[in-house]
Design a protein around this motif. Structure first.
Motif, PDB file in Angstrom:
ATOM      1  N   ASN A 170     112.484  38.692  84.996  1.00  0.00           N
ATOM      2  CA  ASN A 170     111.806  37.439  84.695  1.00  0.00           C
ATOM      3  C   ASN A 170     111.820  37.200  83.190  1.00  0.00           C
ATOM      4  OD1 ASN A 170     109.999  35.167  85.573  1.00  0.00           O
ATOM      5  ND2 ASN A 170     108.636  36.170  84.132  1.00  0.00           N
ATOM      6  N   ILE A 171     111.916  35.945  82.817  1.00  0.00           N
ATOM      7  CA  ILE A 171     111.838  35.538  81.414  1.00  0.00           C
ATOM      8  C   ILE A 171     110.778  34.450  81.310  1.00  0.00           C
ATOM      9  CG2 ILE A 171     113.077  34.534  79.448  1.00  0.00           C
ATOM     10  CD1 ILE A 171     115.670  35.555  80.712  1.00  0.00           C
ATOM     11  N   GLU A 172     109.928  34.593  80.325  1.00  0.00           N
ATOM     12  CA  GLU A 172     108.900  33.583  80.107  1.00  0.00           C
ATOM     13  C   GLU A 172     108.989  33.079  78.674  1.00  0.00           C
ATOM     14  OE1 GLU A 172     104.185  32.942  81.111  1.00  0.00           O
ATOM     15  OE2 GLU A 172     104.789  34.858  80.248  1.00  0.00           O
ATOM     16  N   ALA A 173     109.075  31.771  78.525  1.00  0.00           N
ATOM     17  CA  ALA A 173     109.092  31.143  77.208  1.00  0.00           C
ATOM     18  C   ALA A 173     107.815  30.322  77.064  1.00  0.00           C
ATOM     19  CB  ALA A 173     110.322  30.259  77.051  1.00  0.00           C
ATOM     20  N   VAL A 174     107.018  30.659  76.054  1.00  0.00           N
ATOM     21  CA  VAL A 174     105.726  29.997  75.845  1.00  0.00           C
ATOM     22  C   VAL A 174     105.715  29.371  74.457  1.00  0.00           C
ATOM     23  CG1 VAL A 174     103.217  30.252  75.828  1.00  0.00           C
ATOM     24  CG2 VAL A 174     104.606  31.699  77.334  1.00  0.00           C
ATOM     25  N   GLY A 175     105.498  28.061  74.413  1.00  0.00           N
ATOM     26  CA  GLY A 175     105.465  27.358  73.144  1.00  0.00           C
ATOM     27  C   GLY A 175     104.056  27.246  72.591  1.00  0.00           C
ATOM     28  N   HIS A 176     103.946  27.282  71.249  1.00  0.00           N
ATOM     29  CA  HIS A 176     102.653  27.179  70.554  1.00  0.00           C
ATOM     30  C   HIS A 176     102.814  26.266  69.328  1.00  0.00           C
ATOM     31  CE1 HIS A 176     101.066  30.729  72.773  1.00  0.00           C
ATOM     32  NE2 HIS A 176     102.304  31.173  72.669  1.00  0.00           N
ATOM     33  N   THR A 177     101.722  25.654  68.908  1.00  0.00           N
ATOM     34  CA  THR A 177     101.732  24.825  67.699  1.00  0.00           C
ATOM     35  C   THR A 177     100.533  25.187  66.832  1.00  0.00           C
ATOM     36  OG1 THR A 177     100.343  23.035  68.582  1.00  0.00           O
ATOM     37  CG2 THR A 177     102.713  22.925  69.057  1.00  0.00           C
ATOM     38  N   ASP A 178     100.507  24.566  65.629  1.00  0.00           N
ATOM     39  CA  ASP A 178      99.307  24.698  64.803  1.00  0.00           C
ATOM     40  C   ASP A 178      98.319  23.606  65.216  1.00  0.00           C
ATOM     41  OD1 ASP A 178     100.143  22.299  63.671  1.00  0.00           O
ATOM     42  OD2 ASP A 178     101.059  23.266  61.930  1.00  0.00           O
ATOM     43  N   SER A 216     104.785  21.730  72.295  1.00  0.00           N
ATOM     44  CA  SER A 216     104.921  23.134  72.717  1.00  0.00           C
ATOM     45  C   SER A 216     105.690  23.237  74.028  1.00  0.00           C
ATOM     46  CB  SER A 216     103.544  23.793  72.843  1.00  0.00           C
ATOM     47  OG  SER A 216     102.791  23.229  73.902  1.00  0.00           O
ATOM     48  N   GLU A 217     105.462  22.302  74.932  1.00  0.00           N
ATOM     49  CA  GLU A 217     106.180  22.317  76.206  1.00  0.00           C
ATOM     50  C   GLU A 217     107.658  22.002  76.008  1.00  0.00           C
ATOM     51  OE1 GLU A 217     104.155  19.554  78.700  1.00  0.00           O
ATOM     52  OE2 GLU A 217     102.352  20.817  78.943  1.00  0.00           O
ATOM     53  N   ALA A 264     109.532  25.031  74.520  1.00  0.00           N
ATOM     54  CA  ALA A 264     109.754  26.071  75.531  1.00  0.00           C
ATOM     55  C   ALA A 264     110.868  25.666  76.486  1.00  0.00           C
ATOM     56  CB  ALA A 264     108.456  26.323  76.292  1.00  0.00           C
ATOM     57  N   ALA A 265     110.896  24.371  76.857  1.00  0.00           N
ATOM     58  CA  ALA A 265     111.944  23.882  77.756  1.00  0.00           C
ATOM     59  C   ALA A 265     113.314  23.944  77.086  1.00  0.00           C
ATOM     60  CB  ALA A 265     111.630  22.455  78.186  1.00  0.00           C
ATOM     61  N   THR A 266     113.375  23.681  75.772  1.00  0.00           N
ATOM     62  CA  THR A 266     114.638  23.766  75.042  1.00  0.00           C
ATOM     63  C   THR A 266     115.196  25.186  75.089  1.00  0.00           C
ATOM     64  OG1 THR A 266     114.090  21.949  73.549  1.00  0.00           O
ATOM     65  CG2 THR A 266     115.719  23.534  72.773  1.00  0.00           C
ATOM     66  N   ASP A 319     116.311  30.108  87.687  1.00  0.00           N
ATOM     67  CA  ASP A 319     115.136  30.426  88.498  1.00  0.00           C
ATOM     68  C   ASP A 319     114.403  31.667  88.003  1.00  0.00           C
ATOM     69  OD1 ASP A 319     117.031  32.288  89.195  1.00  0.00           O
ATOM     70  OD2 ASP A 319     116.858  31.977  91.365  1.00  0.00           O
ATOM     71  N   LYS A 320     114.988  32.347  87.009  1.00  0.00           N
ATOM     72  CA  LYS A 320     114.329  33.520  86.444  1.00  0.00           C
ATOM     73  C   LYS A 320     113.570  33.188  85.160  1.00  0.00           C
ATOM     74  CE  LYS A 320     117.401  37.023  88.392  1.00  0.00           C
ATOM     75  NZ  LYS A 320     118.178  38.255  88.124  1.00  0.00           N
ATOM     76  N   ILE A 321     113.610  31.938  84.763  1.00  0.00           N
ATOM     77  CA  ILE A 321     112.977  31.547  83.505  1.00  0.00           C
ATOM     78  C   ILE A 321     111.786  30.640  83.778  1.00  0.00           C
ATOM     79  CG2 ILE A 321     113.329  30.514  81.234  1.00  0.00           C
ATOM     80  CD1 ILE A 321     116.340  30.926  81.610  1.00  0.00           C
ATOM     81  N   GLU A 322     110.645  31.019  83.279  1.00  0.00           N
ATOM     82  CA  GLU A 322     109.441  30.193  83.373  1.00  0.00           C
ATOM     83  C   GLU A 322     109.073  29.704  81.975  1.00  0.00           C
ATOM     84  OE1 GLU A 322     106.339  32.415  85.173  1.00  0.00           O
ATOM     85  OE2 GLU A 322     107.454  32.834  87.017  1.00  0.00           O
ATOM     86  N   THR A 323     108.586  28.482  81.916  1.00  0.00           N
ATOM     87  CA  THR A 323     108.181  27.929  80.619  1.00  0.00           C
ATOM     88  C   THR A 323     106.728  27.485  80.682  1.00  0.00           C
ATOM     89  OG1 THR A 323     108.887  25.686  81.188  1.00  0.00           O
ATOM     90  CG2 THR A 323     110.521  27.133  80.145  1.00  0.00           C
ATOM     91  N   GLN A 324     106.107  27.503  79.538  1.00  0.00           N
ATOM     92  CA  GLN A 324     104.702  27.094  79.447  1.00  0.00           C
ATOM     93  C   GLN A 324     104.421  26.600  78.030  1.00  0.00           C
ATOM     94  OE1 GLN A 324     101.938  30.247  80.246  1.00  0.00           O
ATOM     95  NE2 GLN A 324     100.146  28.917  80.292  1.00  0.00           N
ATOM     96  N   GLY A 325     103.587  25.584  77.910  1.00  0.00           N
ATOM     97  CA  GLY A 325     103.160  25.100  76.611  1.00  0.00           C
ATOM     98  C   GLY A 325     101.680  25.366  76.418  1.00  0.00           C
ATOM     99  N   MET A 326     101.339  25.989  75.318  1.00  0.00           N
ATOM    100  CA  MET A 326      99.940  26.312  75.036  1.00  0.00           C
ATOM    101  C   MET A 326      99.341  25.417  73.952  1.00  0.00           C
ATOM    102  SD  MET A 326      99.181  28.882  77.054  1.00  0.00           S
ATOM    103  CE  MET A 326      97.767  29.701  76.304  1.00  0.00           C
TER     104      MET A 326
END
Length: 204
Positions: free
Chosen positions: A128-136, A148-149, A152-154, A167-174
């Motif tokens: 599994n791969i998870e990409a989570v975006g964050h900002t200031d 942030s979303e 992560a999608a990029t 299907d092994k990559i999940e993305t999330q924006g925080m």
């Protein structure tokens, strides 16, 4: 006298000194004509004068303490559980790897993701791969969440282009909800603008 001879003959017909032969020698017991060991009135078996009593000629009914027991099967060795998939996390600092205030990857960002794909080895082994975006905290909550979303999608889109199963990559924006440094300084805000990529099951 004739009566005693008849009784003796009867006894001789009932009991027979064993002629059985075991791996350890001739049987030491007296058996009946039916093959049963003869016992005294108190229980112990009768022994003859020909056989040798040992662990190989003894029988369970007479000398259970000498009978060789079948060795219990050796316990099966414990099967070690497979190791947990190894986890690897990299952080793409937004100021270095993305265009300013956008979700476009800079060449440096692409190079870093290319290296990550090479490190994965067999992509089919990646769990599994998870990409989570964050900002200031600069900007509105809604804008930061969307940025942030998108970042992560990029990352996901680029990894898919390199052959990683989508299907092994999940993305999330925080958004700005999970800072790792203070938002009160320029340096702290730069650390908070990031995308964290965690890979489970990397090949080493």
């Amino acid at each position: 006298m004739k009566k005693m001879t008849v009784i003796a003959a009867s006894v001789a017909a009932t009991f027979a000194f064993s002629g059985q032969t075991f791996a350890g020698g001739q049987s030491p017991y007296v058996f009946t004509s039916n093959g049963e060991p003869v016992k005294t009135g108190h229980g112990p078996c009768l022994y003859n004068a020909h056989g040798t009593l040992n662990s190989e000629t003894a029988i369970e009914e007479c000398n259970p303490e000498l009978v060789q027991k079948e060795a219990a099967p050796a316990p099966k060795p414990l099967v070690e559980p497979p190791p947990a998939p190894e986890a690897k996390t990299i952080t793409l600092e937004a100021d270095t790897y993305f265009d300013f205030d956008k979700s476009n990857l800079k060449p440096e960002g692409k190079d870093t993701l290319n290296a990550l794909v090479r490190d994965m080895g067999d992509l089919n082994a990646v769990a599994n791969i998870e990409a989570v975006g964050h900002t200031d905290s600069i900007g509105t909550d809604e804008y930061n969440q969307g940025l942030s979303e998108r970042r992560a999608a990029t990352v996901k889109d680029y990894l898919v282009d390199q052959g990683v199963p989508g299907d092994k990559i999940e993305t999330q924006g925080m958004g700005e909800s999970n800072p790792i440094a203070t938002n009160q300084t320029r340096e702290g805000r730069a650390q908070n603008r990031r995308v964290e990529i965690t890979v489970q099951g990397t090949a080493q």
